[in-house]
Design a protein around this motif. Structure first.
Motif, PDB file in Angstrom:
ATOM      1  N   GLY A 116      73.623  13.544  40.763  1.00 18.96           N
ATOM      2  CA  GLY A 116      74.972  13.581  40.203  1.00 18.96           C
ATOM      3  C   GLY A 116      75.180  14.778  39.322  1.00 18.96           C
ATOM      4  O   GLY A 116      74.383  15.723  39.305  1.00 18.96           O
ATOM      5  N   ASP A 145      76.079   9.488  39.991  1.00 18.54           N
ATOM      6  CA  ASP A 145      76.962   9.552  38.822  1.00 18.54           C
ATOM      7  C   ASP A 145      77.724  10.873  38.871  1.00 18.54           C
ATOM      8  O   ASP A 145      77.136  11.929  38.643  1.00 18.54           O
ATOM      9  CB  ASP A 145      76.134   9.472  37.538  1.00 18.54           C
ATOM     10  CG  ASP A 145      76.977   9.634  36.276  1.00 18.54           C
ATOM     11  OD1 ASP A 145      78.219   9.672  36.376  1.00 18.54           O
ATOM     12  OD2 ASP A 145      76.381   9.718  35.180  1.00 18.54           O
ATOM     13  N   PRO A 146      79.030  10.862  39.162  1.00  8.25           N
ATOM     14  CA  PRO A 146      79.772  12.128  39.282  1.00  8.25           C
ATOM     15  C   PRO A 146      79.691  12.999  38.028  1.00  8.25           C
ATOM     16  O   PRO A 146      79.526  14.212  38.128  1.00  8.25           O
ATOM     17  CB  PRO A 146      81.217  11.667  39.531  1.00  8.25           C
ATOM     18  CG  PRO A 146      81.082  10.304  40.101  1.00  8.25           C
ATOM     19  CD  PRO A 146      79.869   9.699  39.479  1.00  8.25           C
ATOM     20  N   ASN A 147      79.835  12.391  36.843  1.00 10.79           N
ATOM     21  CA  ASN A 147      79.723  13.123  35.574  1.00 10.79           C
ATOM     22  C   ASN A 147      80.443  14.469  35.656  1.00 10.79           C
ATOM     23  O   ASN A 147      79.864  15.524  35.402  1.00 10.79           O
ATOM     24  CB  ASN A 147      78.249  13.306  35.224  1.00 10.79           C
ATOM     25  CG  ASN A 147      78.045  13.600  33.739  1.00 10.79           C
ATOM     26  OD1 ASN A 147      78.935  13.370  32.918  1.00 10.79           O
ATOM     27  ND2 ASN A 147      76.884  14.117  33.402  1.00 10.79           N
ATOM     28  N   VAL A 163      82.777  14.606  45.654  1.00 12.16           N
ATOM     29  CA  VAL A 163      82.472  13.376  44.932  1.00 12.16           C
ATOM     30  C   VAL A 163      82.651  12.168  45.843  1.00 12.16           C
ATOM     31  O   VAL A 163      81.778  11.288  45.929  1.00 12.16           O
ATOM     32  CB  VAL A 163      83.369  13.247  43.679  1.00 12.16           C
ATOM     33  CG1 VAL A 163      83.253  11.848  43.074  1.00 12.16           C
ATOM     34  CG2 VAL A 163      82.996  14.300  42.638  1.00 12.16           C
ATOM     35  N   VAL A 173      76.970   3.304  42.310  1.00 12.00           N
ATOM     36  CA  VAL A 173      77.761   4.369  41.702  1.00 12.00           C
ATOM     37  C   VAL A 173      78.039   3.991  40.258  1.00 12.00           C
ATOM     38  O   VAL A 173      78.480   2.875  39.958  1.00 12.00           O
ATOM     39  CB  VAL A 173      79.095   4.580  42.442  1.00 12.00           C
ATOM     40  CG1 VAL A 173      79.985   5.578  41.694  1.00 12.00           C
ATOM     41  CG2 VAL A 173      78.846   5.051  43.868  1.00 12.00           C
ATOM     42  N   CYS A 175      80.260   5.648  37.103  1.00  6.74           N
ATOM     43  CA  CYS A 175      81.161   6.727  36.700  1.00  6.74           C
ATOM     44  C   CYS A 175      81.849   6.330  35.401  1.00  6.74           C
ATOM     45  O   CYS A 175      81.893   5.150  35.036  1.00  6.74           O
ATOM     46  CB  CYS A 175      82.178   7.045  37.793  1.00  6.74           C
ATOM     47  SG  CYS A 175      83.201   5.665  38.290  1.00  6.74           S
ATOM     48  N   SER A 176      82.373   7.305  34.710  1.00  4.40           N
ATOM     49  CA  SER A 176      83.089   7.045  33.465  1.00  4.40           C
ATOM     50  C   SER A 176      84.585   6.970  33.741  1.00  4.40           C
ATOM     51  O   SER A 176      85.070   7.436  34.778  1.00  4.40           O
ATOM     52  CB  SER A 176      82.799   8.149  32.446  1.00  4.40           C
ATOM     53  OG  SER A 176      83.397   9.366  32.859  1.00  4.40           O
ATOM     54  N   ASP A 179      85.752  10.419  34.317  1.00  5.53           N
ATOM     55  CA  ASP A 179      85.563  10.893  35.692  1.00  5.53           C
ATOM     56  C   ASP A 179      86.736  10.472  36.574  1.00  5.53           C
ATOM     57  O   ASP A 179      87.273  11.277  37.348  1.00  5.53           O
ATOM     58  CB  ASP A 179      84.268  10.317  36.292  1.00  5.53           C
ATOM     59  CG  ASP A 179      83.005  10.895  35.682  1.00  5.53           C
ATOM     60  OD1 ASP A 179      83.039  12.056  35.250  1.00  5.53           O
ATOM     61  OD2 ASP A 179      81.994  10.182  35.654  1.00  5.53           O
TER      62      ASP A 179
END
Length: 310
Positions: A116, A145-147, A163, A173, A175-176, A179
């Motif tokens: 990620g 995790d794209p971050n 992504v 997955v 992610c925030s 994101d």
């Protein structure tokens, strides 16, 4: 059991509100590798490190926490400048390149791959990451995790495609909410939005035959939402008693704890078991990962806890 983490290792330069600055080794995937190792699970990091003094610092940091490494060398170690506001929240600027030069890791004994962050969207290295994930997927589970780091992105539409492509190949997955905001150009997403988006990704995976079976969305003070393959969700609220020093490495600590718990529950390397994950076990995994992240934000820098600190 073998966990391979693929991605960047950098020097974080923390700029505080009083004008002072400190340097700490970091980088999202490297932080995940450290977090997994500190909790007691062997981890291996495939990364790129410079042949300079900062690179030596990064190497010593990884060795000190028993993280095995495969290093593609470059002349200069990447840096990430984190500027803290009065609440300890951080914004980033970067000086880095990422290129694995077509390196082919031995994936035969790898049960789980995590990747990620910058490594998964900055070319040419992102192409190597995508190839490694695709090669490993037949026998290993994948977490992602794209971050997303907007400071490094000129073309968000292209990054969004990258992504979504990796989400479609991942079993887990994280992610925030930030994101999701960057990806879908929305300032705020409600818990309902996060749940429905996670369910959409899971349903798309069910239709295509590959895609996420567990999705966790972290939202800072609003806690964590997790959704399993059955579409069930849990919400783990943030602990109001935690005093935030800074948020550097919080999401990485959560991710490292999530990978650790996947392995601890016998889910790594077994896609079918992740698909059968029940709501209560999912809650236990999310609560554990949130506790780890809470400890990290209570002290300076990306400094995830050891198991005994829990």
């Amino acid at each position: 059991m073998s966990i391979l983490i693929v991605g960047e290792a950098v020097i974080d330069i923390i700029k505080c509100t009083d004008g002072s600055s400190e340097e700490h080794p970091g980088g999202s995937p490297a932080n995940v590798a450290i977090g997994v190792s500190r909790l007691g699970l062997p981890s291996h990091l495939l990364t790129m490190i410079g042949k300079d003094a900062r690179g030596n610092t990064v190497r010593q940091w990884l060795v000190a926490d028993d993280v095995a490494t495969t290093v593609v060398e470059t002349e200069r170690t990447a840096t990430a400048v984190a500027t803290l506001d009065e609440h300890g929240a951080s914004t980033y600027t970067f000086d880095m390149t990422w290129d694995l030069h077509g390196y082919e890791p031995d994936l035969q004994d790898v049960d789980h791959i995590h990747t990620g962050s910058i490594a998964a969207f900055i070319n040419p290295g992102a192409q190597d990451v995508a190839r490694i994930v695709s090669s490993a997927r037949e026998h290993a589970t994948i977490s992602y995790d794209p971050n997303i780091r907007p400071a490094l992105i000129d073309d968000m539409a292209t990054v969004r495609e990258q992504v979504l492509s990796l989400i479609a190949q991942a079993d887990v997955v994280k992610c925030s909410d930030e994101d999701l905001g960057y990806m879908f150009e929305r300032e705020a997403l409600s818990q309902t939005d996060a749940i429905e988006l996670a369910r959409t990704w899971i349903e798309q995976g069910r239709t295509s035959g590959h895609g996420p079976l567990l999705v966790a969305v972290t939202a800072g003070k609003d806690g964590v939402i997790a959704v399993n393959a059955a579409g069930e969700h849990v919400h783990v609220p943030a602990d109001p008693q935690v005093k935030v020093v800074d948020t550097v490495g919080a999401g990485d600590s959560f991710m490292g704890a999530l990978v650790y718990q996947l392995a601890n529950c016998g889910l790594t390397g077994n896609r079918n078991k992740i698909a059968e994950l029940d709501r209560e076990t999912m809650r236990e995994i999310a609560v554990f990962a949130a506790r780890v992240a809470d400890i990290t934000v209570s002290r300076a820098g990306a400094n995830p806890p050891r198991f005994e600190e829990l």
